[in-house]
Design a protein around this motif. Structure first.
Motif, PDB file in Angstrom:
ATOM      1  N   VAL A   1       0.807  -1.167   0.152  1.00  0.00           N
ATOM      2  CA  VAL A   1      -0.087  -0.049   0.121  1.00  0.00           C
ATOM      3  C   VAL A   1       0.892   1.162  -0.028  1.00  0.00           C
ATOM      4  O   VAL A   1       1.607   1.507   0.924  1.00  0.00           O
ATOM      5  CB  VAL A   1      -0.691  -0.034   1.162  1.00  0.00           C
ATOM      6  CG1 VAL A   1      -1.662   1.135   1.318  1.00  0.00           C
ATOM      7  CG2 VAL A   1      -2.033  -1.212   1.341  1.00  0.00           C
ATOM      8  N   CYS A   2       0.957   1.996  -0.917  1.00  0.00           N
ATOM      9  CA  CYS A   2       1.728   3.175  -1.256  1.00  0.00           C
ATOM     10  C   CYS A   2       0.872   4.524  -1.333  1.00  0.00           C
ATOM     11  O   CYS A   2       1.853   5.518  -1.401  1.00  0.00           O
ATOM     12  CB  CYS A   2       2.502   2.921  -2.379  1.00  0.00           C
ATOM     13  SG  CYS A   2       1.568   2.871  -3.992  1.00  0.00           S
ATOM     14  N   SER A   3      -0.326   4.580  -1.093  1.00  0.00           N
ATOM     15  CA  SER A   3      -1.206   5.721  -1.118  1.00  0.00           C
ATOM     16  C   SER A   3      -2.052   5.874  -0.214  1.00  0.00           C
ATOM     17  O   SER A   3      -2.980   4.762  -0.096  1.00  0.00           O
ATOM     18  CB  SER A   3      -1.382   6.054  -2.457  1.00  0.00           C
ATOM     19  OG  SER A   3      -2.063   7.411  -2.537  1.00  0.00           O
ATOM     20  N   VAL A   4      -2.510   6.698   0.738  1.00  0.00           N
ATOM     21  CA  VAL A   4      -3.568   6.793   1.302  1.00  0.00           C
ATOM     22  C   VAL A   4      -4.169   8.094   1.342  1.00  0.00           C
ATOM     23  O   VAL A   4      -3.334   9.115   1.505  1.00  0.00           O
ATOM     24  CB  VAL A   4      -3.281   6.148   3.102  1.00  0.00           C
ATOM     25  CG1 VAL A   4      -2.658   4.649   2.955  1.00  0.00           C
ATOM     26  CG2 VAL A   4      -2.058   7.110   3.551  1.00  0.00           C
ATOM     27  N   ASN A   5      -5.466   8.331   1.944  1.00  0.00           N
ATOM     28  CA  ASN A   5      -5.730   9.451   2.061  1.00  0.00           C
ATOM     29  C   ASN A   5      -7.463   9.322   2.643  1.00  0.00           C
ATOM     30  O   ASN A   5      -8.012   8.575   2.949  1.00  0.00           O
ATOM     31  CB  ASN A   5      -6.050  10.462   0.836  1.00  0.00           C
ATOM     32  CG  ASN A   5      -5.766  11.832   0.989  1.00  0.00           C
ATOM     33  OD1 ASN A   5      -6.170  12.244   1.917  1.00  0.00           O
ATOM     34  ND2 ASN A   5      -5.344  12.369   0.038  1.00  0.00           N
TER      35      ASN A   5
END
Length: 642
Positions: A547-551
């Motif tokens: 997982v390389c992006s979160v928001n």
């Protein structure tokens, strides 16, 4: 009295038979596609090198293994991916169908071989008694046994049903002056059963192939030649390690492939070498023949090579009649379809990402018919400003760029090539941008001037990601050491440490209400943390890649996570419930899928999205009752999807 006893006997017998019948019927061996649920499938393919390929017994399917640690089944007619087998922790070097097509066997550099249900993708059992990686697996012709060989020079025969070890084939031993030279003296690279199942041939890095009896694991013949290490066609035998072996359909011949850039034909009865096939690129370092197979009628062989081609050879004419050109990288594996009409080739290299495809070729014409695994999707670190007027992108080379969305023009470049940027946060881009790097440094940049305003240093850890709280009071950072940290923006002091993921943290984000932090990790999970307590309150599981992006959504009700394969998931903050998965397909297309199987897709994505039941593939228009236009909007608005 006797009648009563007989009646009870028959009652017991009938009951026992009925119970046994149910157990057999419900076992994985007897499961068919029509007994399984309907599932939405989105083709993702092998993102890395495809290392092996094999046809199913009926020729309808291919199984492949790759350096992405998975095996996959593909539909030959449509080129569509049907199923992925996940469970290995290393490259899948070998994969094959059982003779009845119900099982898949795989071998990996995680030192295990695995048996899988082909219809469900379920792992049935794992075979692990090796000290090094598995180089090859093969089913016996009757499907009752699996043969596995390893880089540690050992080989074993296993019972498919029980999983028990049946036979150990003697490896090279040199202890206390004793040497058993019947076995190989180096890595065993390949294996094949004779058509009658009585013999096994193995190929090795010791430049020899050996013929073994299955019932007592005895070597009865060794196929060998030059041991000088110099290619010399006047000296019989291979001069470099053997990469592949295969029996002819009648069991009278063996063909071997080698890193010496040749394939060789041997007579089983006396071990004589009777033909040499040379034609792949010669005298080039690290170029060799990787794979070889007989055609089902025994008239041809096909070879694959590190020169990026495969060749079809006519045994009677002793020459290559087709060269299959089209791959951009090494050809690692070749296979004939059971009817002999097609050849499949698998390509890619572990260190590069140049090809990673499977191609199907027409044997008669030599033409390429279909390419599998040509789907690619990547995602970069990118973030919009809160008013959607600007966005910032980050490149691995160490440069972040600020863009005007309306005009599509670059506003400013933030040059940090001395320290690689890992992730950028620009939610409040009207005032500043925050970046983290691999020197343990977090920087805050003035968006108007492009100048650094603040620096936070944690030299003991590589900073992989960073973000700022909505009120501007705190900075959060993630690092390779599996932890996240909270910093006071004004003082630069560390406030709290969040322990921890099972892998490095590569993404981090604050909720707009400031109550939560979400982190994404190489352990394929995202975690929701309570800022006040520093405790993890949710673990979001479902991604198949890091997982390389979160928001967060602007109302803090939802979390969105993205992985390295371009897959995005939407989650409910109040639970660990996955609401939908969003797929980026190619340049312009997309798909939205719910866990219940409802879908919304762009027109161009329909090639990559379909239904699967067992090994059967159905187009989306066969089940339009699951189609939900504007699906994502409905979910975000809180609507129930029925």
């Amino acid at each position: 009295m006797n009648l009563e006893l007989n009646t009870n006997y028959y009652r017991i017998t009938i009951s026992t038979i009925y119970t046994v019948f149910l157990v057999i019927l419900l076992s994985p061996r007897f499961i068919t596609g029509q007994d399984l649920p309907l599932k939405v499938m989105v083709e993702t393919g092998h993102p890395l090198a495809v290392l092996c390929v094999d046809f199913s017994p009926d020729g309808k399917y291919l199984v492949t293994g790759g350096s992405d640690n998975t095996a996959k089944i593909w539909d030959v007619a449509t080129g569509r991916e049907i199923r992925s087998f996940r469970g290995h922790k290393g490259y899948v070097w070998s994969a094959c169908f059982s003779p009845d097509g119900r099982y898949i066997a795989t071998g990996s550099n995680d030192k295990t071989a695995k048996l899988w249900n082909a219809f469900t993708g379920e792992e049935i059992r794992s075979y692990g008694c090796y000290t090094n990686y598995i180089t090859a697996v093969e089913f016996s012709p009757d499907g009752e046994s699996i043969f596995t060989v390893s880089k540690d020079t050992s080989a074993h025969l296993w019972d498919v049903e029980s999983g028990e070890l049946v036979q150990t084939f003697r490896e090279y031993i040199n202890l206390g002056g004793y040497s058993d030279v019947d076995g190989h003296t180096d890595i065993i690279s390949s294996v094949d059963f004779s058509p009658d199942g009585k013999y096994i041939v193995t190929g090795s890095y010791d430049k020899t192939a050996k013929l073994w009896t299955v019932n007592n694991a005895k070597v009865i013949r060794t196929f060998k030649g030059s041991i000088t290490g110099i290619i010399d066609f006047t000296n019989k035998g291979h001069s470099d390690y053997i990469t592949s072996v295969n029996f002819s359909p009648d069991g009278k011949f063996i063909v071997t492939a080698s890193h010496d850039n040749t394939a060789r034909l041997w007579r089983v009865a006396n071990g004589a070498e009777i033909r040499v096939f040379k034609g792949h690129l010669m005298n080039i370092p690290n170029i060799g023949v990787t794979s070889v197979r007989f055609s089902p009628d025994g008239k041809y062989i096909v070879t694959g090579s590190l020169d990026k081609t495969a060749k079809l050879w006519d045994l009677k004419k002793n020459k290559a009649i087709h060269t299959f050109i089209g791959h951009n990288d090494f050809v690692n594996s070749v296979a004939f379809s059971p009817d002999g009409k097609y050849v499949a080739t698998a390509s890619g290299s572990i260190m590069k990402r140049m090809d990673n495809t499977i191609k199907i070729w027409d044997v008669n014409t030599g033409n390429e018919i279909r390419t599998l695994n040509d789907y690619t999707s990547t995602s970069d670190s990118i973030d919009f400003s809160i008013n959607n007027e600007s966005l910032v992108t980050v490149l691995w080379i160490g440069i972040a760029k600020l863009w005007n969305v309306a005009r599509g023009t670059k506003i400013r470049t933030f040059d940090g090539r001395t320290n690689i940027f890992r992730q950028v946060d620009s939610k409040y881009i009207s005032s500043y941008i925050v970046t983290g790097n691999d020197k343990g440094t977090t920087r805050i940049w003035d968006a108007g001037t492009g100048q650094i305003t603040e620096i936070y240093s944690d030299s003991t850890h590589i900073i992989t990601c960073a973000c700022v709280s909505a009120d501007g009071r705190f900075v959060a950072t993630g690092s390779y050491n599996k932890t996240a940290k909270l910093w006071n923006k004004k003082t630069g002091k560390e406030v709290k440490t969040f322990y921890r993921h099972d892998g490095g943290i590569f993404a981090i984000g604050f909720s707009p209400n400031g109550k939560y932090i979400v982190t994404g990790s190489t352990d394929k999970t995202a975690k929701l943390w309570n800022v006040a307590t520093g405790k993890a309150i949710r673990i979001l599981r479902g991604h198949l890649n890091a997982v390389c992006s979160v928001n967060f959504s602007s109302d803090s009700k939802y979390i969105v996570t993205g992985d390295r394969k371009g897959t995005t998931k939407l989650w409910d903050v109040t639970s660990d419930t996955e609401l939908a998965t969003l797929y980026s397909i190619g340049k312009d297309d997309w798909a939205v899928i719910t866990p219940d199987g409802f879908y919304d897709v762009s027109e161009g994505a329909k090639r990559y999205v379909y239904f699967v039941r067992g090994l059967d593939v159905y187009d989306l228009d066969k089940f339009t009752e699951f189609n939900r236009p504007n699906l994502l909007t409905s979910i975000i608005n809180g609507g129930k999807i029925h």
